[in-house]
Design a protein around this motif. Structure first.
Motif, PDB file in Angstrom:
ATOM      1  N   THR A   1      28.187  40.616  28.524  1.00 55.69           N
ATOM      2  CA  THR A   1      26.951  40.277  27.746  1.00 55.69           C
ATOM      3  C   THR A   1      26.387  38.847  28.026  1.00 55.69           C
ATOM      4  N   GLY A   2      27.047  38.148  28.416  1.00 53.59           N
ATOM      5  CA  GLY A   2      26.599  36.771  28.585  1.00 53.59           C
ATOM      6  C   GLY A   2      26.948  35.741  29.892  1.00 53.59           C
ATOM      7  N   ASP A   3      26.940  34.656  29.643  1.00 55.23           N
ATOM      8  CA  ASP A   3      27.668  33.958  30.861  1.00 55.23           C
ATOM      9  C   ASP A   3      28.932  33.847  31.259  1.00 55.23           C
ATOM     10  N   ARG A   4      29.149  33.607  32.600  1.00 58.29           N
ATOM     11  CA  ARG A   4      30.504  33.811  33.057  1.00 58.29           C
ATOM     12  C   ARG A   4      31.288  32.778  32.806  1.00 58.29           C
ATOM     13  N   ASP A   5      32.640  33.090  32.610  1.00 53.10           N
ATOM     14  CA  ASP A   5      33.498  31.921  32.152  1.00 53.10           C
ATOM     15  C   ASP A   5      34.330  31.178  33.470  1.00 53.10           C
ATOM     16  N   PRO A   6      33.962  30.069  33.674  1.00 51.66           N
ATOM     17  CA  PRO A   6      34.322  29.394  34.977  1.00 51.66           C
ATOM     18  C   PRO A   6      35.883  29.361  34.888  1.00 51.66           C
ATOM     19  N   GLU A   7      36.605  29.552  33.801  1.00 52.90           N
ATOM     20  CA  GLU A   7      37.961  29.473  33.778  1.00 52.90           C
ATOM     21  C   GLU A   7      38.725  30.665  34.305  1.00 52.90           C
ATOM     22  N   VAL A   8      38.007  31.774  34.179  1.00 47.77           N
ATOM     23  CA  VAL A   8      38.588  33.077  34.642  1.00 47.77           C
ATOM     24  C   VAL A   8      38.376  33.375  36.182  1.00 47.77           C
ATOM     25  N   ASP A   9      39.551  33.869  36.992  1.00 47.38           N
ATOM     26  CA  ASP A   9      39.254  33.989  38.317  1.00 47.38           C
ATOM     27  C   ASP A   9      38.846  35.499  38.285  1.00 47.38           C
ATOM     28  N   GLU A  10      37.378  35.662  38.502  1.00 48.33           N
ATOM     29  CA  GLU A  10      37.042  36.822  38.534  1.00 48.33           C
ATOM     30  C   GLU A  10      37.473  37.845  39.494  1.00 48.33           C
ATOM     31  N   LYS A  11      37.687  37.329  40.518  1.00 49.50           N
ATOM     32  CA  LYS A  11      38.238  38.103  41.547  1.00 49.50           C
ATOM     33  C   LYS A  11      39.609  38.813  41.345  1.00 49.50           C
ATOM     34  N   ALA A  12      40.523  37.938  40.760  1.00 48.41           N
ATOM     35  CA  ALA A  12      41.594  38.635  40.157  1.00 48.41           C
ATOM     36  C   ALA A  12      41.577  39.650  38.855  1.00 48.41           C
ATOM     37  N   ALA A  13      40.743  39.154  38.276  1.00 48.47           N
ATOM     38  CA  ALA A  13      40.311  39.995  36.887  1.00 48.47           C
ATOM     39  C   ALA A  13      39.652  41.491  37.521  1.00 48.47           C
ATOM     40  N   VAL A  14      38.966  41.545  38.756  1.00 46.83           N
ATOM     41  CA  VAL A  14      38.520  42.693  39.290  1.00 46.83           C
ATOM     42  C   VAL A  14      39.456  43.667  39.871  1.00 46.83           C
ATOM     43  N   PHE A  15      40.555  42.974  40.341  1.00 48.37           N
ATOM     44  CA  PHE A  15      41.573  43.644  40.675  1.00 48.37           C
ATOM     45  C   PHE A  15      42.498  44.355  39.836  1.00 48.37           C
ATOM     46  N   ALA A  16      42.393  43.680  38.544  1.00 49.39           N
ATOM     47  CA  ALA A  16      43.056  44.147  37.519  1.00 49.39           C
ATOM     48  C   ALA A  16      42.320  45.438  36.646  1.00 49.39           C
ATOM     49  N   LEU A  17      40.969  45.216  37.018  1.00 46.07           N
ATOM     50  CA  LEU A  17      40.013  46.226  36.541  1.00 46.07           C
ATOM     51  C   LEU A  17      40.302  47.233  37.379  1.00 46.07           C
ATOM     52  N   ALA A  18      40.327  47.167  38.586  1.00 40.53           N
ATOM     53  CA  ALA A  18      40.830  48.437  39.362  1.00 40.53           C
ATOM     54  C   ALA A  18      41.901  49.171  39.181  1.00 40.53           C
ATOM     55  N   GLU A  19      42.844  48.353  38.801  1.00 36.95           N
ATOM     56  CA  GLU A  19      44.378  48.914  38.515  1.00 36.95           C
ATOM     57  C   GLU A  19      44.194  49.560  37.001  1.00 36.95           C
ATOM     58  N   ARG A  20      43.300  49.157  36.115  1.00 31.23           N
ATOM     59  CA  ARG A  20      43.204  49.787  35.022  1.00 31.23           C
ATOM     60  C   ARG A  20      42.575  51.437  35.154  1.00 31.23           C
ATOM     61  N   LEU A  21      41.737  51.437  36.060  1.00 27.83           N
ATOM     62  CA  LEU A  21      41.294  52.581  36.338  1.00 27.83           C
ATOM     63  C   LEU A  21      41.864  53.755  37.247  1.00 27.83           C
ATOM     64  N   THR A  22      42.830  52.782  38.091  1.00 23.48           N
ATOM     65  CA  THR A  22      43.664  53.983  39.283  1.00 23.48           C
ATOM     66  C   THR A  22      45.341  53.842  38.897  1.00 23.48           C
ATOM     67  N   GLY A  23      45.765  53.000  37.900  1.00 18.99           N
ATOM     68  CA  GLY A  23      47.111  52.973  37.907  1.00 18.99           C
ATOM     69  C   GLY A  23      47.889  52.197  39.081  1.00 18.99           C
ATOM     70  N   VAL A  24      47.211  51.754  40.189  1.00 16.90           N
ATOM     71  CA  VAL A  24      47.776  51.431  41.328  1.00 16.90           C
ATOM     72  C   VAL A  24      47.870  50.071  41.174  1.00 16.90           C
ATOM     73  N   ARG A  25      48.950  49.429  41.170  1.00 17.13           N
ATOM     74  CA  ARG A  25      49.367  47.782  41.347  1.00 17.13           C
ATOM     75  C   ARG A  25      49.161  47.402  42.839  1.00 17.13           C
ATOM     76  N   VAL A  26      48.362  46.665  43.225  1.00 16.26           N
ATOM     77  CA  VAL A  26      48.266  46.177  44.440  1.00 16.26           C
ATOM     78  C   VAL A  26      49.021  44.952  44.596  1.00 16.26           C
ATOM     79  N   THR A  27      49.958  44.662  45.388  1.00 18.56           N
ATOM     80  CA  THR A  27      50.867  43.610  45.513  1.00 18.56           C
ATOM     81  C   THR A  27      50.759  43.031  46.884  1.00 18.56           C
ATOM     82  N   GLU A  28      51.196  41.862  47.240  1.00 20.75           N
ATOM     83  CA  GLU A  28      51.451  41.299  48.457  1.00 20.75           C
ATOM     84  C   GLU A  28      52.178  41.984  49.165  1.00 20.75           C
ATOM     85  N   GLU A  29      53.421  42.430  48.695  1.00 15.57           N
ATOM     86  CA  GLU A  29      54.223  43.041  49.509  1.00 15.57           C
ATOM     87  C   GLU A  29      53.827  44.513  49.932  1.00 15.57           C
ATOM     88  N   LEU A  30      52.909  45.196  48.820  1.00 14.82           N
ATOM     89  CA  LEU A  30      52.529  46.563  49.161  1.00 14.82           C
ATOM     90  C   LEU A  30      51.544  46.524  50.412  1.00 14.82           C
TER      91      LEU A  30
END
Length: 236
Positions: free
Chosen positions: A190-219
């Protein structure tokens, strides 16, 4: 309520349910590895990538749906990068096609296909995502590298439910469906972006929330990628 809306509501509920599955819901902290030094994913972040997750279709079927011309399999992430750079050399770095690599992963509801591209746009073409998500679900996130422009797309039953670059400026048929999850992940809806948040990492987590797929470096590192050359529309 339409079937698409019913499925979408279930997806959003599952994404925000802390008790779902066998591990705690994903957070940006789970994806700190993408920024680690050295990081296998550094090439993708620097040069641009699209990562797409499709439920219920095999890698071969995904590549068939998008009209990819089959190529030899790649044994691991580094082999996929090598073949990508070879293709760029062949095209004189002005490609009218790109290499997509796909493999099977386990996620919510069974098998999913993870598709990895560098500089490609399979996960952002509406006609592809509509077809891949028909009767199912597909999620993608992208970066074009240096600028950067980073997008997220969630399709359900052939319909674009939510897409954004800025989490506070969402579009789609249900732009507010994921507000609670976005807030939990530090992606201010709803507002300004938080510069303390790694948005790319958060988007990876969002994708996992919707898919159940944990993407790892090893994978990504160890997968055997079925590959195909995708042509057609201009690459974004």
């Amino acid at each position: 309520m339409t079937a698409a809306a019913s499925h979408a509501s279930a997806a959003a509920a599952a994404a925000s349910d802390a008790s779902a599955g066998f591990r705690a819901p994903a957070t940006a902290g789970d994806y700190g590895w993408i920024r680690a030094s050295p990081s296998l994913f550094a090439y993708a972040l620097e040069g641009g990538y699209t990562l797409t997750l499709v439920r219920g279709l095999t890698p071969a079927r995904v590549l068939e749906v998008v009209g990819a011309e089959p190529r030899d399999a790649c044994d691991g992430f580094h082999d996929l990068v090598f073949e990508h750079t070879e293709a760029l050399d062949a095209y004189g770095y002005s490609p009218d096609a790109f290499l997509a690599g796909a493999f099977t992963v386990q996620g919510e509801g069974g098998d999913w296909t993870l598709v990895m591209e560098f500089g490609g746009d399979l996960g952002t073409r509406p006609r592809f995502m509509e077809a891949l998500s028909a009767g199912s679900r597909a999620v993608s996130h992208t970066s074009n590298g240096g600028k950067p422009m980073d997008f997220f797309h969630w399709y359900e039953a052939g319909e674009l439910r939510t897409t954004f670059e800025d989490p506070a400026d969402r579009t789609g048929s249900a732009p507010d469906e994921l507000i609670g999850v976005l807030s939990e992940l530090g992606l201010n809806p709803t507002g300004d972006r938080d510069p303390e948040v790694d948005e790319k990492a958060a988007v990876f987590a969002l994708a996992e929330r919707l898919t159940g797929v944990r993407v790892t470096e090893e994978l990504l590192r160890d997968a055997v990628y079925a590959t195909g050359e995708v042509r057609g529309e201009s690459v974004r």
